[in-house]
Design an enzyme around this catalytic site. Structure first.
Site, PDB file in Angstrom:
ATOM      1  N   LYS A 173       0.842  -1.200   0.000  1.00  0.00           N
ATOM      2  CA  LYS A 173       0.000   0.000   0.000  1.00  0.00           C
ATOM      3  C   LYS A 173       0.873   1.244   0.000  1.00  0.00           C
ATOM      4  O   LYS A 173       1.558   1.536   0.980  1.00  0.00           O
ATOM      5  CB  LYS A 173      -0.882   0.009   1.252  1.00  0.00           C
ATOM      6  CG  LYS A 173      -1.837   1.191   1.225  1.00  0.00           C
ATOM      7  CD  LYS A 173      -2.387   1.497   2.583  1.00  0.00           C
ATOM      8  CE  LYS A 173      -2.407   2.947   2.953  1.00  0.00           C
ATOM      9  NZ  LYS A 173      -2.236   3.963   1.955  1.00  0.00           N
ATOM     10  N   THR A 230       1.398   6.103  13.727  1.00  0.00           N
ATOM     11  CA  THR A 230       0.853   5.001  12.919  1.00  0.00           C
ATOM     12  C   THR A 230       1.603   3.709  13.254  1.00  0.00           C
ATOM     13  O   THR A 230       0.989   2.642  13.371  1.00  0.00           O
ATOM     14  CB  THR A 230       0.981   5.307  11.403  1.00  0.00           C
ATOM     15  OG1 THR A 230       0.627   6.662  11.181  1.00  0.00           O
ATOM     16  CG2 THR A 230       0.111   4.412  10.577  1.00  0.00           C
ATOM     17  N   GLU A 248       9.923   1.651  10.404  1.00  0.00           N
ATOM     18  CA  GLU A 248      10.843   2.776  10.160  1.00  0.00           C
ATOM     19  C   GLU A 248      10.023   4.039  10.379  1.00  0.00           C
ATOM     20  O   GLU A 248       9.157   4.358   9.561  1.00  0.00           O
ATOM     21  CB  GLU A 248      11.377   2.716   8.726  1.00  0.00           C
ATOM     22  CG  GLU A 248      12.114   1.427   8.366  1.00  0.00           C
ATOM     23  CD  GLU A 248      13.435   1.271   9.101  1.00  0.00           C
ATOM     24  OE1 GLU A 248      13.970   2.286   9.571  1.00  0.00           O
ATOM     25  OE2 GLU A 248      13.919   0.136   9.215  1.00  0.00           O
ATOM     26  N   CYS A 282      12.920  11.941   6.353  1.00  0.00           N
ATOM     27  CA  CYS A 282      13.009  11.519   7.754  1.00  0.00           C
ATOM     28  C   CYS A 282      14.417  11.750   8.306  1.00  0.00           C
ATOM     29  O   CYS A 282      14.607  11.837   9.512  1.00  0.00           O
ATOM     30  CB  CYS A 282      12.622  10.056   7.874  1.00  0.00           C
ATOM     31  SG  CYS A 282      13.567   9.013   6.749  1.00  0.00           S
ATOM     32  N   GLU A 384       8.539  16.143  15.919  1.00  0.00           N
ATOM     33  CA  GLU A 384       8.867  16.107  14.483  1.00  0.00           C
ATOM     34  C   GLU A 384       7.965  17.083  13.718  1.00  0.00           C
ATOM     35  O   GLU A 384       6.745  16.996  13.808  1.00  0.00           O
ATOM     36  CB  GLU A 384       8.673  14.694  13.933  1.00  0.00           C
ATOM     37  CG  GLU A 384       9.150  14.571  12.497  1.00  0.00           C
ATOM     38  CD  GLU A 384       8.887  13.200  11.873  1.00  0.00           C
ATOM     39  OE1 GLU A 384       7.780  12.671  12.044  1.00  0.00           O
ATOM     40  OE2 GLU A 384       9.803  12.682  11.208  1.00  0.00           O
TER      41      GLU A 384
END
Ligand code: NAD
Length: 480
Positions: A173, A230, A248, A282, A384
């Site tokens: 996905k 998530t 990750e 990231c 973040e």
């Protein structure tokens, strides 16, 4: 309006519900294509196809699997310009970046794992004259790969390639925010002759597609790249089902600049590590710590260079700062700039929405923003932001900067600038990070372990680590 389709059982198909999600071009703020609004029914179809395909794919000679993957890699290279334009349009990133980083890397991901699997061997352990052990490495079965929007095809292939090379079949996905190149990739897979069902791509929202993949009893491993929140949800669902998990996740990476650094290189690389891909990598270094003696000099030079970055239409080859990925995201980033002001920060440059004349008038453009005067433990320096916003901070000693650097819940990457190798080694060991770059940034050797510590993730990808993740082991012990 262009339509994107799911790739299930070798066919390009709409979702069962035939519902669609609008796909917006970030540079214009306009809908330009439609994405299948898939759900658990589509995931089930994808799973059934992948389960059937596993029987043959897992038994195929490894050289044949490798050959098909190399064909896919070549087709990515042949279509590089077209794919880069598609990636840039879908994500808002400058086309030059997509052409030099995203798409070449997608091709090398396929090539790297297609050839890497030919060199992958398992271990044997001899127990004196009692027995010999050898480890069988078997593909897991049907695995799930879920990827984010910031490096769409780059990260999508980074997961799929080792999974397929190791003999698994995949239900994947991509992010619903940047689905286009995953769709174009499915067309490439068909052209390359990938047998039906080996890779299935289901488009749609996280809770409607990602969650059913995670919850599926038949999907035994999940490789996920995305936000820490998530990741947490996925871990909650997958852990009681004893699935293999590679997560990750987010980061808040420190970029540490000692006064004995190569100054020019540190400044110019810091501009990149702060603002490449609009700061939506990231691995970007969003907290810059500069040793006191060179702080003012660094600040002046850094701000000057940041102000020279060309913000504009991602289609233009001179653009260095394109659009942020979505309206929601630019609003989130703006809210952090407001927060930084409330927390006592001073905006040295940037902070404002950019209006670009012409087709990009309604696009999501934000000036690259540099903030100083914040404490290391305020929210702006701990959470973040994932946008073109960095903070400048000063420090005196190594111990002090280590405390600042390690103070967040994250631990993905760190960058250290010093010409003193002993200090560089000491710092590398003491930093809470899965990756430390010394006097460079984003230099990637695909053989190395990739991943984070603390809330930045669980497990390592890259090189044989990825094959270890995507295989199950059986130890066979034979008596002499
Ligand atoms: P996200 O977590 O919102 O989404 C990632 C993917 O997960 C998307 O495909 C999304 O649809 C899906 N998803 C959402 N909810 C889900 C659920 N309940 N179950 C299963 N899947 C679900 O992340 P994002 O906003 O797309 O990406 C940005 C984040 O990704 C940032 O935090 C960034 O640091 C992180 N990231 C990490 C790395 C790394 O290697 N560590 C690399 C790139 C991005």
């Amino acid at each position: 309006m262009d339509k994107i389709f799911n790739y299930i059982d070798g066919q390009l198909v709409p979702s069962k519900s035939n519902k669609w999600i609008e796909n917006v071009e970030p540079a214009t703020g306009q809908t330009y294509s439609l994405i299948p609004d898939s759900d658990h029914e589509d995931v089930e179809l994808a799973f059934s196809s992948a389960e059937e395909a596993f029987k043959e794919w897992s038994q195929k000679p490894v050289q044949e699997r490798s050959d098909i993957m190399l064909k896919i890699s070549s087709l990515i290279e042949e279509n590089k310009a077209f794919l880069a334009e598609a990636e840039s349009r879908d994500n808002g990133k400058p086309v030059g970046l997509a052409k030099t980083i995203d798409i070449p890397r997608a091709a090398s991901n396929m090539k790297f794992f297609a050839t890497g699997i030919l060199h992958y061997a398992s271990e044997s352990h001899q127990l004196n004259d009692v027995a010999i052990n050898y480890t069988l490495r078997k593909p897991i079965g049907v695995v799930g790969c879920i990827s984010p929007w910031n490096l769409p095809l780059y990260l999508f292939t980074w997961k799929i390639a080792p999974a397929l090379a190791a003999g698994n079949t995949v239900v994947a996905k991509p992010s619903e925010i940047t689905p286009m190149t995953a769709f174009l990739f499915s067309e490439i897979c068909i052209e390359a002759g990938l047998p039906k069902g080996v890779l299935n791509i289901v488009h749609g929202y996280g809770p409607k597609v990602g969650a059913p993949i995670t919850e599926h009893k038949g999907i035994k491993a999940i490789s996920f790249t995305g936000g820490t929140k998530t990741g947490e949800q996925i871990a909650k669902v997958a852990a009681p089902m004893f699935k293999k998990l590679s997560l990750e996740l987010g980061g808040k990476n420190p970029n540490i600049i000692f006064d004995d650094c190569n100054f020019d290189k540190a400044v110019s690389t810091s501009v990149l590590s702060s603002f490449a891909n609009q700061g939506q990598i990231c691995l970007c270094g969003s907290r810059i710590f500069v040793q006191e003696k060179i702080y003012e000099k660094f600040k002046a030079e850094f701000v000057k260079k940041v102000q020279n970055l060309t913000i504009g239409d991602p289609k233009n080859k001179d653009t260095k700062i394109g659009a942020l990925v979505s309206k929601d995201h630019i609003e989130k980033v703006q809210s952090y700039i407001e927060l930084a002001k409330q927390e006592g920060g001073t905006i040295l440059t940037g902070g404002k929405i950019v209006s670009i004349e012409g087709r990009c008038k309604k696009g999501y453009f934000l000036e690259p923003t540099v903030i100083e005067g914040l404490s290391y433990d305020c929210r702006t320096n701990q959470e973040e932001i994932f946008g073109p916003v960095v903070t400048l901070n000063t420090f005196q000693t190594e111990d002090e900067v280590l405390m600042y650097a390690n103070s967040t819940p994250y631990g993905l990457s760190s960058t250290v600038w010093t010409e003193n190798i002993t200090k560089a080694n000491r710092m590398s060991k003491a930093l809470d990070a899965g990756i430390v770059w010394v006097n460079c940034w984003l230099v990637r050797d695909l053989r190395t372990p990739f991943g984070g510590v603390k809330n930045s993730g669980v497990g390592r990808e890259g090189g044989f680590n990825a094959f270890n993740f995507f295989t199950e082991q059986t130890n066979v012990c034979i008596s002499y």
